[in-house]
Design an enzyme around this catalytic site. Structure first.
Site, PDB file in Angstrom:
ATOM      1  N   ALA A 199       0.830  -1.209   0.000  1.00 23.71           N
ATOM      2  CA  ALA A 199       0.000   0.000   0.000  1.00 23.71           C
ATOM      3  C   ALA A 199       0.861   1.255   0.000  1.00 23.71           C
ATOM      4  CB  ALA A 199      -0.911  -0.010   1.217  1.00 23.71           C
TER       5      ALA A 199
ATOM      6  N   SER B 242      23.613 -20.797 -29.017  1.00 22.37           N
ATOM      7  CA  SER B 242      23.196 -21.727 -27.965  1.00 22.37           C
ATOM      8  C   SER B 242      24.438 -22.488 -27.504  1.00 22.37           C
ATOM      9  CB  SER B 242      22.112 -22.661 -28.469  1.00 22.37           C
ATOM     10  OG  SER B 242      22.649 -23.458 -29.487  1.00 22.37           O
ATOM     11  N   LEU B 243      24.254 -23.385 -26.582  1.00 25.54           N
ATOM     12  CA  LEU B 243      25.403 -24.081 -26.006  1.00 25.54           C
ATOM     13  C   LEU B 243      25.400 -25.545 -26.391  1.00 25.54           C
ATOM     14  CD1 LEU B 243      25.276 -22.652 -22.373  1.00 25.54           C
ATOM     15  CD2 LEU B 243      26.803 -21.950 -24.213  1.00 25.54           C
TER      16      LEU B 243
ATOM     17  N   GLU C 118      26.782 -21.798 -13.281  1.00 25.45           N
ATOM     18  CA  GLU C 118      25.528 -21.058 -13.049  1.00 25.45           C
ATOM     19  C   GLU C 118      24.352 -21.990 -13.318  1.00 25.45           C
ATOM     20  OE1 GLU C 118      25.505 -17.815 -15.869  1.00 25.45           O
ATOM     21  OE2 GLU C 118      27.619 -17.449 -15.480  1.00 25.45           O
TER      22      GLU C 118
ATOM     23  N   LYS D 150      21.092 -23.245 -15.013  1.00 28.54           N
ATOM     24  CA  LYS D 150      20.528 -23.040 -16.345  1.00 28.54           C
ATOM     25  C   LYS D 150      19.016 -22.920 -16.214  1.00 28.54           C
ATOM     26  CE  LYS D 150      20.668 -25.009 -21.010  1.00 28.54           C
ATOM     27  NZ  LYS D 150      19.289 -24.709 -21.293  1.00 28.54           N
TER      28      LYS D 150
ATOM     29  N   ASP E 129      15.170 -22.318 -17.029  1.00 31.36           N
ATOM     30  CA  ASP E 129      14.385 -22.757 -18.164  1.00 31.36           C
ATOM     31  C   ASP E 129      13.361 -21.691 -18.517  1.00 31.36           C
ATOM     32  OD1 ASP E 129      13.693 -24.405 -20.156  1.00 31.36           O
ATOM     33  OD2 ASP E 129      12.677 -25.886 -18.911  1.00 31.36           O
TER      34      ASP E 129
ATOM     35  N   GLU F 128      17.926 -14.671 -19.122  1.00 32.43           N
ATOM     36  CA  GLU F 128      16.772 -15.548 -19.269  1.00 32.43           C
ATOM     37  C   GLU F 128      15.532 -14.888 -18.656  1.00 32.43           C
ATOM     38  OE1 GLU F 128      17.688 -18.042 -20.991  1.00 32.43           O
ATOM     39  OE2 GLU F 128      16.227 -19.650 -20.761  1.00 32.43           O
TER      40      GLU F 128
ATOM     41  N   TYR G  11      25.054 -12.715 -19.060  1.00 35.84           N
ATOM     42  CA  TYR G  11      26.092 -12.418 -20.037  1.00 35.84           C
ATOM     43  C   TYR G  11      26.074 -10.922 -20.317  1.00 35.84           C
ATOM     44  CZ  TYR G  11      28.983 -13.635 -24.163  1.00 35.84           C
ATOM     45  OH  TYR G  11      29.983 -13.776 -25.077  1.00 35.84           O
TER      46      TYR G  11
ATOM     47  N   LYS H  37      23.148 -30.936 -18.783  1.00 32.28           N
ATOM     48  CA  LYS H  37      21.686 -31.047 -18.734  1.00 32.28           C
ATOM     49  C   LYS H  37      21.248 -32.149 -17.787  1.00 32.28           C
ATOM     50  CE  LYS H  37      19.334 -29.755 -22.327  1.00 32.28           C
ATOM     51  NZ  LYS H  37      18.572 -28.761 -22.974  1.00 32.28           N
TER      52      LYS H  37
ATOM     53  N   CYS I  54     -22.551 -36.620 -10.418  1.00 33.20           N
ATOM     54  CA  CYS I  54     -21.351 -36.572  -9.592  1.00 33.20           C
ATOM     55  C   CYS I  54     -21.019 -37.967  -9.054  1.00 33.20           C
ATOM     56  CB  CYS I  54     -21.582 -35.598  -8.439  1.00 33.20           C
ATOM     57  SG  CYS I  54     -20.250 -35.637  -7.230  1.00 33.20           S
TER      58      CYS I  54
ATOM     59  N   CYS J 158     -21.723 -37.815  -4.986  1.00 31.24           N
ATOM     60  CA  CYS J 158     -23.048 -37.656  -4.369  1.00 31.24           C
ATOM     61  C   CYS J 158     -24.197 -37.999  -5.310  1.00 31.24           C
ATOM     62  CB  CYS J 158     -23.215 -36.234  -3.850  1.00 31.24           C
ATOM     63  SG  CYS J 158     -23.361 -35.034  -5.187  1.00 31.24           S
TER      64      CYS J 158
ATOM     65  N   CYS K  40     -20.098 -30.294 -10.176  1.00 31.68           N
ATOM     66  CA  CYS K  40     -21.199 -30.861  -9.416  1.00 31.68           C
ATOM     67  C   CYS K  40     -21.870 -29.678  -8.739  1.00 31.68           C
ATOM     68  CB  CYS K  40     -20.655 -31.832  -8.361  1.00 31.68           C
ATOM     69  SG  CYS K  40     -21.838 -32.182  -7.047  1.00 31.68           S
TER      70      CYS K  40
ATOM     71  N   CYS L  81     -22.578 -31.841  -1.431  1.00 35.58           N
ATOM     72  CA  CYS L  81     -21.795 -32.999  -1.880  1.00 35.58           C
ATOM     73  C   CYS L  81     -20.642 -33.221  -0.907  1.00 35.58           C
ATOM     74  CB  CYS L  81     -21.278 -32.741  -3.287  1.00 35.58           C
ATOM     75  SG  CYS L  81     -20.088 -33.973  -3.848  1.00 35.58           S
TER      76      CYS L  81
HETATM   77  S1  IVH Z   1      25.052 -18.691 -21.460  1.00 32.59           S
HETATM   78  C1  IVH Z   1      27.261 -17.476 -25.180  1.00 32.59           C
HETATM   79  N1  IVH Z   1      24.037 -18.961 -19.041  1.00 32.59           N
HETATM   80  O1  IVH Z   1      20.400 -21.870 -22.078  1.00 32.59           O
HETATM   81  C2  IVH Z   1      26.399 -17.573 -23.955  1.00 32.59           C
HETATM   82  N2  IVH Z   1      22.697 -19.580 -20.906  1.00 32.59           N
HETATM   83  O2  IVH Z   1      21.762 -23.285 -24.944  1.00 32.59           O
HETATM   84  C3  IVH Z   1      25.266 -18.510 -24.144  1.00 32.59           C
HETATM   85  N3  IVH Z   1      20.447 -20.334 -20.305  1.00 32.59           N
HETATM   86  O3  IVH Z   1      19.960 -20.107 -25.032  1.00 32.59           O
HETATM   87  C4  IVH Z   1      24.322 -18.645 -23.024  1.00 32.59           C
HETATM   88  N4  IVH Z   1      20.649 -20.089 -18.129  1.00 32.59           N
HETATM   89  O4  IVH Z   1      18.708 -19.264 -23.038  1.00 32.59           O
HETATM   90  C5  IVH Z   1      23.834 -19.113 -20.367  1.00 32.59           C
HETATM   91  N5  IVH Z   1      23.235 -19.107 -16.857  1.00 32.59           N
HETATM   92  C6  IVH Z   1      23.042 -19.256 -18.172  1.00 32.59           C
HETATM   93  C7  IVH Z   1      21.816 -19.725 -18.702  1.00 32.59           C
HETATM   94  C8  IVH Z   1      21.693 -19.881 -20.083  1.00 32.59           C
HETATM   95  C9  IVH Z   1      19.840 -20.442 -19.123  1.00 32.59           C
HETATM   96  C10 IVH Z   1      19.829 -20.705 -21.603  1.00 32.59           C
HETATM   97  C11 IVH Z   1      20.003 -19.674 -22.682  1.00 32.59           C
HETATM   98  C12 IVH Z   1      20.650 -20.374 -23.851  1.00 32.59           C
HETATM   99  C13 IVH Z   1      20.538 -21.809 -23.468  1.00 32.59           C
HETATM  100  C14 IVH Z   1      21.834 -22.550 -23.799  1.00 32.59           C
END
Ligand code: IVH
Length: 669
Positions: free
Chosen positions: A35, A83-84, A114, A116, A118, A172, A225, A312, A404, A407, A422, A427
């Site tokens: 508030a 991507s990684l 770190e 990852k 989702d 993310e 990053y 992963k 139901c 009941c 129901c 019930c």
């Molecule tokens: S580093 C060059 N760090 O995972 C740097 N990615 O395939 C590339 N993700 O598309 C990403 N947590 O969306 C990085 N701590 C993290 C992450 C992260 C999630 C995702 C990101 C990327 C995919 C990796």
């Protein structure tokens, strides 16, 4: 020429609001109530409206100002968002480490590990210290401009005070599990399809054409990053993350600077076991070489950096056969189909039931009894069927029962709703669920009323509505299975104690659809008593803004029913609080000057929550009892502090009394 006073006041309000946004959305440690925050925001909005020439794009008022777009503009990334590579097991992680060692020769190196998260990757661009543009990953080269939607993410700073003014943060965008569950609950009530997972919900929310809707979806942005066009060189990933955290970005606190791959592996394994305890979903750990110079030497392949890898976790899925589909009846009478599976182990837990949500979901899956399905367990939510793997040779379609199953009452499905219900309010299944809701922690907080006890109370006919709880005696309870004299006495006492719960709790306890804690508090403050809420018209309910047409409609419907009005009368006769104790506000916070010490474990409030709410009202919380202590709040199993309080004759209160102090006097929280 702008009035210097006005400019000063604008700057003060903006700074103040930015500080509270940071405390609340990034650190999760608010120091003022919602508030008070709203009040500051309104003051700023008013002042900006009176002086439009002084408005700025990075003002906290501008999070939801942008206009809806016809579509999203395509934007080319400053450098591709790659991507990684994945490591799916320990051996693959070791192989990655070996490649690094071979490439770097004898040089020592460190890793940053770190989580990852989702969600959906996004780049946020800053120019001259101000947030300027946000772009989704898209295909990695070209993404979509989601600037106005990203602006609504409260944990994304709109301005940054630093020598480094022009930079790009990649990270993310995620939706917390709780925000996800809430969103799906609302969607279900509105007859819309559920999002399959928080990731899809985050993606859908970031790409909405209406930023005000995105704002209500509660997204978070976790950066991982930093790119800075070479002007200011961070020599390490760890340093870049620290810089981001220092400048109020929400950097994930769960990260580790590791001296070798063994430490990395320990981090990965540690979080694999604990991942369910996180408020958001993760699907692995990202491992990066810390030194930027080494990163540059290692370089990139066409698809991904050589200096990083994603470890992963195995998906928590398994396949099993649907042997049957039964139906469960909830508090509102909603019938939920549940798949009975051949028992299967998923991540160490045996699963034999999975929710199917509603008829539309079964149709969407194309599921019939006898099919082999993929089941997923994520977080602590109920397992769910993700898709049909193979159709069974003897398959049988599921049909929602016309009556139901508990009941035998009539089942209806209103047009536009996804749930069949129901409609018999007596019930037993509905009664049980409503008692469980009534007595639950955030509501009337009656300890000792678990599933098994409630089942017996309803089945034996001792309790037909929540009002009957208050007539229970120790003798009644002793007729139940596994109920001893001590538990029975405790339960009777707990039920009696709940009569002291303040009005907002009583309103939540009634279980009116869409009326939760926040709306109950609002209604109490606005109308002052349950009688006045019951007498309010649609227009009166909606007048103050907090209550929209859907909630108003639900309240009116609820009190139109004679048995609900009867219930209220019974609760009044029993002595529950149906009047709201107005705040004794002196402007400073009603607990100003009071010093609290908390001891033992609290039930309804978490300790941090209790402390922050006391502080919000101007009180102080200290850890040791002295003559200056105003109250010691004793939970269960209190320690030596209670002794000390008695010695010093400091008043001791229990949790309920604390809640009354907080809620009876809290200013519209
Ligand atoms: S580093 C060059 N760090 O995972 C740097 N990615 O395939 C590339 N993700 O598309 C990403 N947590 O969306 C990085 N701590 C993290 C992450 C992260 C999630 C995702 C990101 C990327 C995919 C990796």
């Amino acid at each position: 020429m702008p009035d210097p006073e006005v400019s000063r006041e604008l700057a003060r309000l903006r700074d103040e609001l930015r500080r509270h946004e940071y405390l609340y959305y990034v650190l999760d440690q608010p120091v003022i109530s919602d508030a008070e925050y709203d009040r500051l925001m309104r003051d700023l909005q008013r002042l900006e409206a009176a002086h439009p020439e002084l408005s700025t794009e990075d003002s906290p008022t501008q999070r939801v100002g942008g206009k809806a777009r016809e579509g999203f503009l395509k934007v080319t990334h400053s450098s591709p968002m790659l991507s990684l590579d994945n490591a799916l097991n320990e051996a693959e992680l070791m192989a990655f480490d070996k490649r690094i060692r071979d490439l770097l020769g004898d040089e020592p190196y460190h890793y940053v590990a770190e989580l990852k998260m989702d969600g959906l990757s996004m780049a946020a661009l800053y120019r001259e210290g101000r947030f300027m543009q946000a772009v989704t990953r898209g295909d990695g080269v070209i993404g979509e401009d989601v600037t106005e939607n990203a602006r609504t993410i409260r944990s994304l700073p709109l301005s940054v005070e630093s020598e480094l003014t022009d930079f790009e943060v990649r990270g993310e965008t995620v939706m917390n599990r709780s925000a996800f569950e809430r969103l799906n609950g609302t969607r279900e009530d509105q007859g819309l399809n559920r999002f399959a997972n928080p990731r899809n919900a985050a993606a859908g929310s970031l790409r909405l054409l209406e930023p005000s809707v995105t704002a209500s979806r509660r997204l978070d942005f976790y950066p991982y990053y930093l790119l800075s066009g070479g002007k200011f060189v961070f020599d390490s990933q760890w340093g870049a993350l620290e810089w981001l955290a220092k400048h109020h970005f929400k950097v994930n606190a769960h990260r580790s600077l590791c001296a070798n791959v063994v430490e990395v592996l320990a981090f990965c394994r540690g979080w694999e076991d604990r991942r369910e305890t996180l408020p958001y979903e993760i699907d692995g750990v990202v491992i990066k070489i810390d030194s930027v110079t080494q990163q540059q030497r290692l370089g990139f392949t066409a698809k991904s950096p050589r200096w990083a890898i994603a470890f992963k976790y195995a998906a928590r899925q398994a396949e099993s056969e649907v042997e049957d589909i039964s139906v469960q009846v909830g508090r509102t009478g909603a019938l939920t189909p549940v798949a009975h599976l051949k028992p299967v182990s998923i991540g160490g837990v045996t699963v034999s039931r999975a929710t199917l949500h509603n008829e539309d979901e079964i149709e969407r899956l194309g599921l019939r009894i006898g099919d082999i399905v993929v089941v997923e367990r994520s977080g602590d939510v109920i397992p769910k069927v993700v898709r049909v793997k193979t159709q069974g040779s003897y398959r049988r379609a599921f049909r929602m029962p016309a009556v139901c199953p508990v009941c035998g009452g009539k089942v209806v499905r209103e047009p536009g709703e996804s749930a069949s219900r129901c409609i018999n309010t007596c019930c037993p299944a509905r009664v049980k669920e409503s008692i469980l809701h009534f007595s639950s922690r955030g509501v009337m907080n009656i300890d000792g009323l678990g599933d098994a006890v409630v089942d017996q109370l309803v089945e034996s006919g001792l309790v037909r509505s929540v009002a009957d709880l208050y007539a229970l005696t120790v003798e009644n309870l002793l007729t139940l299975e596994r109920m001893g004299p001590k538990s029975a006495a405790n339960l009777v006492r707990n039920i009696a104690n709940s009569k002291k719960m303040p009005l907002p709790r009583v309103i939540s306890a009634l279980g009116i659809r869409f009326v939760g804690e926040r709306t109950s508090q609002f209604l109490s403050e606005e109308f002052g008593s349950l009688a006045r809420i019951m007498a309010a018209t649609d227009e009166e309910l909606q007048k103050a803004g907090e209550v929209g047409p859907k909630i108003a409609d639900s309240i009116l419907e609820f009190f139109k029913e004679a048995h609900n009005r009867d219930l209220v009368e019974k609760l009044r006769a029993i002595g529950l609080k149906l009047e709201y104790d107005k705040p004794k506000s002196d402007g400073k916070g009603s607990l100003a000057g009071l010093v609290f010490v908390l001891t033992g474990s609290l039930e309804a409030l978490k300790r941090e929550e209790a402390a922050s709410r006391i502080q919000n009202l101007g009180g102080t919380v200290t850890s040791s009892v002295s003559k200056k202590t105003s109250y010691v709040v004793a939970g269960s199993e209190p320690g030596s502090k209670l002794e000390r309080a008695r010695q010093l004759k400091v008043p001791v209160i229990d949790e309920l009394q604390l809640i009354q102090m907080l809620e009876g006097t809290e200013q519209n929280k």
